[in-house]
Design a protein around this motif. Structure first.
Motif, PDB file in Angstrom:
ATOM      1  N   ALA A  17     -16.871 -34.576  15.650  1.00 22.73           N
ATOM      2  CA  ALA A  17     -15.822 -33.680  16.132  1.00 22.73           C
ATOM      3  C   ALA A  17     -16.046 -32.282  15.584  1.00 22.73           C
ATOM      4  O   ALA A  17     -16.434 -32.094  14.443  1.00 22.73           O
ATOM      5  CB  ALA A  17     -14.454 -34.194  15.691  1.00 22.73           C
ATOM      6  N   TRP A  37     -16.440 -26.197  29.930  1.00 23.89           N
ATOM      7  CA  TRP A  37     -15.696 -27.407  29.581  1.00 23.89           C
ATOM      8  C   TRP A  37     -16.463 -28.640  30.037  1.00 23.89           C
ATOM      9  O   TRP A  37     -17.070 -28.650  31.099  1.00 23.89           O
ATOM     10  CB  TRP A  37     -14.318 -27.386  30.258  1.00 23.89           C
ATOM     11  CG  TRP A  37     -13.541 -26.130  30.029  1.00 23.89           C
ATOM     12  CD1 TRP A  37     -13.584 -24.983  30.776  1.00 23.89           C
ATOM     13  CD2 TRP A  37     -12.607 -25.877  28.979  1.00 23.89           C
ATOM     14  NE1 TRP A  37     -12.740 -24.035  30.261  1.00 23.89           N
ATOM     15  CE2 TRP A  37     -12.120 -24.558  29.154  1.00 23.89           C
ATOM     16  CE3 TRP A  37     -12.129 -26.637  27.911  1.00 23.89           C
ATOM     17  CZ2 TRP A  37     -11.182 -23.990  28.301  1.00 23.89           C
ATOM     18  CZ3 TRP A  37     -11.188 -26.073  27.063  1.00 23.89           C
ATOM     19  CH2 TRP A  37     -10.728 -24.766  27.260  1.00 23.89           C
ATOM     20  N   GLN A  39     -15.999 -33.154  29.570  1.00 19.23           N
ATOM     21  CA  GLN A  39     -15.271 -34.246  28.935  1.00 19.23           C
ATOM     22  C   GLN A  39     -16.113 -35.003  27.924  1.00 19.23           C
ATOM     23  O   GLN A  39     -15.591 -35.708  27.063  1.00 19.23           O
ATOM     24  CB  GLN A  39     -14.707 -35.225  29.971  1.00 19.23           C
ATOM     25  CG  GLN A  39     -15.749 -35.997  30.762  1.00 19.23           C
ATOM     26  CD  GLN A  39     -15.921 -35.441  32.154  1.00 19.23           C
ATOM     27  OE1 GLN A  39     -15.797 -34.241  32.382  1.00 19.23           O
ATOM     28  NE2 GLN A  39     -16.200 -36.312  33.111  1.00 19.23           N
ATOM     29  N   VAL A  43     -13.989 -33.991  20.893  1.00 15.05           N
ATOM     30  CA  VAL A  43     -12.570 -33.663  20.964  1.00 15.05           C
ATOM     31  C   VAL A  43     -12.227 -32.705  19.827  1.00 15.05           C
ATOM     32  O   VAL A  43     -12.551 -32.972  18.666  1.00 15.05           O
ATOM     33  CB  VAL A  43     -11.708 -34.935  20.854  1.00 15.05           C
ATOM     34  CG1 VAL A  43     -10.223 -34.591  20.820  1.00 15.05           C
ATOM     35  CG2 VAL A  43     -12.017 -35.887  22.008  1.00 15.05           C
ATOM     36  N   PRO A  44     -11.584 -31.567  20.102  1.00 13.41           N
ATOM     37  CA  PRO A  44     -11.236 -30.623  19.032  1.00 13.41           C
ATOM     38  C   PRO A  44     -10.266 -31.241  18.025  1.00 13.41           C
ATOM     39  O   PRO A  44      -9.413 -32.056  18.379  1.00 13.41           O
ATOM     40  CB  PRO A  44     -10.578 -29.458  19.782  1.00 13.41           C
ATOM     41  CG  PRO A  44     -11.024 -29.600  21.196  1.00 13.41           C
ATOM     42  CD  PRO A  44     -11.195 -31.060  21.431  1.00 13.41           C
ATOM     43  N   PRO A  52     -10.838 -36.955  15.207  1.00 15.42           N
ATOM     44  CA  PRO A  52      -9.862 -36.966  16.305  1.00 15.42           C
ATOM     45  C   PRO A  52      -9.293 -38.360  16.506  1.00 15.42           C
ATOM     46  O   PRO A  52      -9.910 -39.363  16.120  1.00 15.42           O
ATOM     47  CB  PRO A  52     -10.696 -36.529  17.509  1.00 15.42           C
ATOM     48  CG  PRO A  52     -12.077 -36.986  17.181  1.00 15.42           C
ATOM     49  CD  PRO A  52     -12.219 -36.824  15.688  1.00 15.42           C
ATOM     50  N   GLY A  63     -12.342 -39.294  30.712  1.00 14.92           N
ATOM     51  CA  GLY A  63     -11.590 -38.082  30.983  1.00 14.92           C
ATOM     52  C   GLY A  63     -10.684 -38.130  32.191  1.00 14.92           C
ATOM     53  O   GLY A  63      -9.960 -37.172  32.446  1.00 14.92           O
ATOM     54  N   ARG A 191      -4.617 -29.011  21.330  1.00 13.85           N
ATOM     55  CA  ARG A 191      -5.966 -29.112  20.764  1.00 13.85           C
ATOM     56  C   ARG A 191      -6.934 -28.112  21.389  1.00 13.85           C
ATOM     57  O   ARG A 191      -8.075 -27.998  20.954  1.00 13.85           O
ATOM     58  CB  ARG A 191      -6.525 -30.523  20.962  1.00 13.85           C
ATOM     59  CG  ARG A 191      -5.810 -31.599  20.194  1.00 13.85           C
ATOM     60  CD  ARG A 191      -6.440 -32.965  20.429  1.00 13.85           C
ATOM     61  NE  ARG A 191      -5.750 -33.952  19.625  1.00 13.85           N
ATOM     62  CZ  ARG A 191      -6.020 -34.201  18.354  1.00 13.85           C
ATOM     63  NH1 ARG A 191      -7.008 -33.549  17.760  1.00 13.85           N
ATOM     64  NH2 ARG A 191      -5.341 -35.093  17.679  1.00 13.85           N
ATOM     65  N   GLN A 193      -7.775 -28.402  24.670  1.00 14.14           N
ATOM     66  CA  GLN A 193      -8.450 -29.095  25.763  1.00 14.14           C
ATOM     67  C   GLN A 193      -7.922 -28.577  27.099  1.00 14.14           C
ATOM     68  O   GLN A 193      -6.769 -28.159  27.209  1.00 14.14           O
ATOM     69  CB  GLN A 193      -8.204 -30.602  25.672  1.00 14.14           C
ATOM     70  CG  GLN A 193      -8.783 -31.262  24.433  1.00 14.14           C
ATOM     71  CD  GLN A 193      -8.224 -32.657  24.240  1.00 14.14           C
ATOM     72  OE1 GLN A 193      -7.022 -32.820  24.008  1.00 14.14           O
ATOM     73  NE2 GLN A 193      -9.076 -33.661  24.347  1.00 14.14           N
ATOM     74  N   TRP A 216     -10.908 -32.103  29.953  1.00 17.53           N
ATOM     75  CA  TRP A 216     -12.195 -31.625  29.465  1.00 17.53           C
ATOM     76  C   TRP A 216     -12.031 -31.087  28.043  1.00 17.53           C
ATOM     77  O   TRP A 216     -10.968 -30.585  27.676  1.00 17.53           O
ATOM     78  CB  TRP A 216     -12.721 -30.474  30.311  1.00 17.53           C
ATOM     79  CG  TRP A 216     -13.068 -30.729  31.731  1.00 17.53           C
ATOM     80  CD1 TRP A 216     -14.301 -31.005  32.245  1.00 17.53           C
ATOM     81  CD2 TRP A 216     -12.189 -30.650  32.871  1.00 17.53           C
ATOM     82  NE1 TRP A 216     -14.243 -31.112  33.619  1.00 17.53           N
ATOM     83  CE2 TRP A 216     -12.961 -30.899  34.025  1.00 17.53           C
ATOM     84  CE3 TRP A 216     -10.825 -30.394  33.009  1.00 17.53           C
ATOM     85  CZ2 TRP A 216     -12.414 -30.902  35.305  1.00 17.53           C
ATOM     86  CZ3 TRP A 216     -10.270 -30.402  34.279  1.00 17.53           C
ATOM     87  CH2 TRP A 216     -11.059 -30.654  35.405  1.00 17.53           C
ATOM     88  N   ASN A 217     -13.112 -31.125  27.264  1.00 15.92           N
ATOM     89  CA  ASN A 217     -13.144 -30.523  25.934  1.00 15.92           C
ATOM     90  C   ASN A 217     -13.983 -29.246  25.961  1.00 15.92           C
ATOM     91  O   ASN A 217     -14.873 -29.101  26.805  1.00 15.92           O
ATOM     92  CB  ASN A 217     -13.740 -31.507  24.918  1.00 15.92           C
ATOM     93  CG  ASN A 217     -12.901 -32.762  24.785  1.00 15.92           C
ATOM     94  OD1 ASN A 217     -11.678 -32.691  24.696  1.00 15.92           O
ATOM     95  ND2 ASN A 217     -13.549 -33.917  24.784  1.00 15.92           N
TER      96      ASN A 217
END
Length: 234
Positions: A17, A37, A39, A43-44, A52, A63, A191, A193, A216-217
């Protein structure tokens, strides 16, 4: 089947992460969704987190969360005899708006004054969303249609009409019918996202609107080129 210039791993797994903050607003009083972005990116983390939380992959793949489309009798009859070899993607033809929006590959969003550019790595498609502009009278249909947007402090709302029938693929294939419309609402989580809530209305093929959510991350790499290899039908 299509082959990309560089494969991306989409399977769920343990990923390191990264501490990524929410994008900083590029325009006063509007949410800033600019960036790339994906998925499959990490993950932030929130402040104080060392890893995360576990997040499910959703009912249709990484996602994406939602139920299968409610095909009406006409659609079920039409798709009962569908041959996957008739998928336009097999012929290296972009398969349409809805499938493009749900692509598992990265996407880039950029603000350009009264236009929002959405670039998709898959098929190397750029989509231009006109802000606060009504659709032109009598505009012709096209694979991606005509997209109109509204931007405020919390979300980007995109309404698309005039897209030609395309082949969707989510827990089975189904065609988009004539006169369908798509509503997408983009926002950010705490986050950082990117979240899209999607609603497809299609009176020809669906007995009720099809609703999905896709997440999406933030992704710190560039979009890749897309190479499709045309294969002979067996």
């Amino acid at each position: 089947m299509n082959e990309l210039s560089r494969a991306r791993t989409l399977a769920a797994g343990v990923m390191a992460a990264l501490l990524v903050g929410a994008p900083v607003g590029a325009q006063d009083a509007t949410v800033d969704l600019t960036g790339i972005w994906w998925q499959g990116a990490p993950v932030p983390l929130l402040p104080g987190e060392s890893e995360p939380p576990a997040m499910g992959m959703g009912g249709m793949g990484m996602g994406i969360m939602g139920s299968p489309p409610a095909l009406n009798d006409h659609a079920q009859t039409l798709m009962a005899n569908f041959d996957p070899a008739d998928d336009p993607a097999v012929r290296c033809e972009q398969p349409g708006l809805v499938r493009q929006v749900l692509s598992p590959y990265p996407v880039e969003i950029e603000y350009r004054g009264d236009t929002v550019s959405i670039r998709y790595e898959e098929w190397e498609v750029e989509r231009l969303v006109q802000l606060d502009t009504p659709p032109p009278d009598g505009h012709e249909t096209s694979p991606m249609g005509h997209s109109m947007g509204e931007l405020d402090q919390e979300k980007l709302l995109v309404r698309t009409t005039g897209f030609s029938p395309g082949l969707n693929m989510s827990q089975g294939f189904f065609w988009t019918g004539e006169g369908a419309s798509l509503l997408e609402t983009y926002s950010l989580t705490e986050r950082g996202q990117l979240v899209m809530d999607m609603e497809l209305t299609d009176p020809v093929m669906l007995s009720e609107p099809w609703r999905l959510q896709k997440i999406w991350n933030p992704f710190d790499q560039e979009l890749l080129t897309f190479d499709c290899i045309l294969r002979e039908r067996l």
